[in-house]
Design an enzyme around this catalytic site. Structure first.
Site, PDB file in Angstrom:
ATOM      1  N   CYS A  15       2.067  -4.665   3.736  1.00 14.02           N
ATOM      2  CA  CYS A  15       2.104  -5.506   4.920  1.00 14.02           C
ATOM      3  C   CYS A  15       0.804  -5.521   5.710  1.00 14.02           C
ATOM      4  CB  CYS A  15       3.196  -5.048   5.887  1.00 14.02           C
ATOM      5  SG  CYS A  15       4.814  -5.066   5.166  1.00 14.02           S
ATOM      6  N   GLY A  42      -0.366  -9.131   2.095  1.00 15.37           N
ATOM      7  CA  GLY A  42       1.012  -9.469   1.773  1.00 15.37           C
ATOM      8  C   GLY A  42       1.169 -10.968   1.654  1.00 15.37           C
ATOM      9  N   ASN A 116       3.854  -2.117   9.256  1.00 19.33           N
ATOM     10  CA  ASN A 116       3.147  -1.888   7.999  1.00 19.33           C
ATOM     11  C   ASN A 116       3.358  -0.438   7.616  1.00 19.33           C
ATOM     12  OD1 ASN A 116       1.373  -1.816   5.817  1.00 19.33           O
ATOM     13  ND2 ASN A 116      -0.394  -1.430   7.111  1.00 19.33           N
ATOM     14  N   GLY A 117       3.914  -0.208   6.431  1.00 16.91           N
ATOM     15  CA  GLY A 117       4.131   1.160   5.983  1.00 16.91           C
ATOM     16  C   GLY A 117       5.513   1.319   5.397  1.00 16.91           C
ATOM     17  N   CYS A 254      -4.985   6.427   4.669  1.00 16.20           N
ATOM     18  CA  CYS A 254      -4.852   6.015   3.260  1.00 16.20           C
ATOM     19  C   CYS A 254      -6.226   5.689   2.675  1.00 16.20           C
ATOM     20  CB  CYS A 254      -3.942   4.800   3.154  1.00 16.20           C
ATOM     21  SG  CYS A 254      -3.896   4.106   1.485  1.00 16.20           S
ATOM     22  N   TYR A 260      -9.373  -0.430  -2.327  1.00 13.27           N
ATOM     23  CA  TYR A 260      -8.829  -1.690  -2.832  1.00 13.27           C
ATOM     24  C   TYR A 260      -8.190  -2.604  -1.780  1.00 13.27           C
ATOM     25  CZ  TYR A 260      -5.433  -4.677  -5.305  1.00 13.27           C
ATOM     26  OH  TYR A 260      -4.681  -5.720  -5.736  1.00 13.27           O
ATOM     27  N   ASP A 364     -11.312  -1.303  -9.593  1.00 14.44           N
ATOM     28  CA  ASP A 364     -10.947  -0.329  -8.559  1.00 14.44           C
ATOM     29  C   ASP A 364      -9.976   0.730  -9.041  1.00 14.44           C
ATOM     30  OD1 ASP A 364      -8.120  -1.471  -7.969  1.00 14.44           O
ATOM     31  OD2 ASP A 364      -9.455  -3.191  -7.808  1.00 14.44           O
ATOM     32  N   CYS A 459      -5.571  10.644   3.149  1.00 14.03           N
ATOM     33  CA  CYS A 459      -4.512  10.875   2.174  1.00 14.03           C
ATOM     34  C   CYS A 459      -5.073  10.569   0.784  1.00 14.03           C
ATOM     35  CB  CYS A 459      -3.308   9.973   2.466  1.00 14.03           C
ATOM     36  SG  CYS A 459      -2.013  10.092   1.199  1.00 14.03           S
TER      37      CYS A 459
HETATM   38  S1  SF4 Z   1      -3.804   7.364  -0.586  1.00 14.13           S
HETATM   39 FE1  SF4 Z   1      -1.781   8.061   0.143  1.00 14.13          FE
HETATM   40  S2  SF4 Z   1      -1.032   6.363   1.413  1.00 14.13           S
HETATM   41 FE2  SF4 Z   1      -2.738   5.567   0.164  1.00 14.13          FE
HETATM   42  S3  SF4 Z   1      -1.818   4.696  -1.681  1.00 14.13           S
HETATM   43 FE3  SF4 Z   1      -2.345   6.809  -2.161  1.00 14.13          FE
HETATM   44  S4  SF4 Z   1      -0.489   8.013  -1.687  1.00 14.13           S
HETATM   45 FE4  SF4 Z   1      -0.284   6.011  -0.685  1.00 14.13          FE
END
Ligand code: SF4
Length: 516
Positions: A15, A42, A116-117, A254, A260, A364, A459
């Site tokens: 999203c 999206g 979004n999430g 993220c 990407y 990517d 992450c």
């Molecule tokens: S970095 Fe974390 S939030 Fe981003 S796509 Fe990978 S697992 Fe999902």
């Protein structure tokens, strides 16, 4: 999760959100423009909700932003504030009801929410709300959040308290924009997994958006990121910030946004996404050099790292693949005929440029490997002498639970094959992925101190299996293959029936301004 068509072997952002508070401006049209620039996040549905001081109106529909809204639709949405949403849903949830913004009307509390999430613990919360008599139109986690906020708000008579109570209960990745009749709210999960920025319009007015490219299009200037765990309220009384829930010690933004999802002209953590991808290409050339005649990128996200790889390696950069920009995936069904056409629907090789050349091909990521296999075959048929594939991210081995539509682990080729087996599967002469350390070295502002005594982190769970937010077993276990289960699970969440406004918080602002 349903099987994807062959031509759609990629990770998908679920999203993009946009919000604006600008009395006297055409807020629906500003939101339309904002959503146009977030369309890449999206393409399955789009929606706008407008608050006019007295009520909240929503229009949403399946399709691209330009397909959903006509001039007449926008003219029929007058108001002072608005939110908008574009959605990529998983195959099982393409319905009007799952499109956003979600409207929640519980007694006299009316709100619209754009999210979004992904929230990982809403099943039990939904059951408990249903027991309390709350009706649901969809099975979406975002609707649970909207109904929770509505439920707590009508109990506490404070919308920010409703948001805060909800933030205390839900787990996962979220960046949300919300309106009632008079005020725009924006808030983000305590890890800051999904992006959300604040911008200022040249005259009076504020904007929030998933990416800075949506600020640019409406002429807003970037002010700052919405902080992890923060709630912003924007209304005629101005902008008020408070910490809804405590931020985690280190954020977990993220990292795939830079790889990407995000547009290259967006700025994240102070660095353009383009520059980040360019640096990934340079680093990839250092880590996995190869002798070749030309570097090409897979459009669009593979182009900046291809330029970086070319610069670092000294191998000339060239155009090798032309993208058909008018293949909208929204209404394309995965028919047998389309599967056979596969990647050619989207990409066609520039034969004159690549014939007889040893190519380095930059992309990517590799998810299932089927797209890259077709691409390599296509390049060989077009006359490439050698095809060396370089990927500007590490191997995707783990599923995502925070807003990205990843396959079950059994479908991720890197969870099932060695790098050399993948090379053989895709038919390349060589294959290499960027290391996790290499990727992190290209990311901006790691360790930067953020307000509230926390620091910036990223992450990397889909590469490393280190999940920042624990996921309930019931939500996640069937995504993993035997032997890959990394769970450290949470206890079930209980929805309190007797809602009490927290005594340790200062509600004088709401009391003074009659917020509800
Ligand atoms: S970095 Fe974390 S939030 Fe981003 S796509 Fe990978 S697992 Fe999902």
């Amino acid at each position: 999760m349903a099987t994807r068509p062959l031509a759609d072997d990629a990770l998908h952002e679920e999203c993009g959100v946009f919000g604006v508070w600008a009395p006297g401006r055409d807020v629906a049209r500003l939101t339309y423009f904002g959503l146009m620039s977030l369309q890449h996040r999206g393409q399955e549905s789009a929606g706008i909700a407008v608050g006019d001081g007295g009520t909240v109106m929503v229009r949403k529909e399946l399709g691209l932003v330009s397909q959903v809204f006509t001039d007449a639709d926008l003219a029929a949405l007058p108001g002072q504030l608005a939110i908008g949403h574009v959605r990529y849903g998983t195959a099982g949830a393409k319905s009007w009801e799952a499109a956003q913004p979600h409207l929640s009307t519980i007694n006299d509390v009316i709100i619209a929410l754009a999210h979004n999430g992904t929230l990982v613990n809403t099943d039990e919360l939904r059951r408990q709300l249903i027991d309390l008599g709350v009706r649901f139109l969809s099975n979406s986690d975002s609707e649970v959040a909207a109904k929770l906020i509505g439920y707590f708000t009508q109990k506490t008579r404070h919308l920010r308290e409703g948001i805060r109570k909800t933030m205390e209960l839900v787990r996962g990745g979220y960046a949300m924009a919300l309106i009632n009749e008079q005020a725009l709210y924006a808030f983000r999960d305590p890890y800051g997994i999904r992006p959300l920025v604040l911008g200022k319009l040249p005259e009076e007015g504020w904007v929030v958006a998933s990416e800075t490219c949506a600020l640019d299009i409406v002429g807003a200037t970037y002010v700052r990121d919405i902080r992890p765990g923060e709630i912003l309220r924007i209304s005629a009384e101005g902008l008020v910030s408070e910490q809804g829930v405590a931020p985690e010690q280190e954020s977990a933004e993220c990292i795939f946004e830079q790889v990407y999802f995000a547009r290259p002209d967006s700025i994240m953590a102070g660095k353009s996404v383009y520059a980040c991808r360019y640096d990934m290409g340079r680093r990839l050339a250092q880590e996995s050099p190869v002798e070749a005649d030309m570097v090409i990128g897979v459009p669009d996200s593979g182009l900046p790292p291809a330029e970086g790889f070319a610069r670092e390696s000294g191998i000339p950069f060239g155009e090798g693949l032309i993208k058909n920009r008018y293949v909208a995936r929204t209404f394309i069904q995965p028919t047998q005929e389309l599967r056979a056409m596969g990647v050619r629907m989207k990409l066609n090789p520039l034969r004159d440029n690549i014939a007889g050349k040893r190519l380095v091909v930059i992309d990517d990521s590799i998810v299932r490997g089927t797209t890259m296999m077709q691409l390599v075959r296509m390049l060989r048929q077009a006359g490439a002498a050698e095809v060396h594939v370089r990927i500007n991210s590490p191997e995707v081995v783990w599923p995502c639970f925070y807003g990205i539509d990843t396959d079950v682990q059994a479908q991720l080729i890197s969870a099932n094959k060695t790098v050399d087996e993948i090379r053989a599967f895709i038919g390349a002469d060589s294959l290499a992925f960027l290391s996790v350390e290499g990727l992190l070295a290209c990311m901006p502002a790691i360790g930067e101190e953020l307000p509230g005594g926390t620091s910036r982190g990223y992450c990397t769970a889909c590469f490393t299996g280190v999940y920042p937010v624990a996921v309930p077993e019931s939500f996640g276990r069937d995504k993993f293959m035997p032997g890959y289960d990394p769970f450290n699970m949470t206890e079930p969440v209980r929805l309190p029936r007797d809602v009490v406004v927290a005594k340790d918080r200062d509600h004088s602002w709401e009391a003074a301004h009659g917020e509800a």
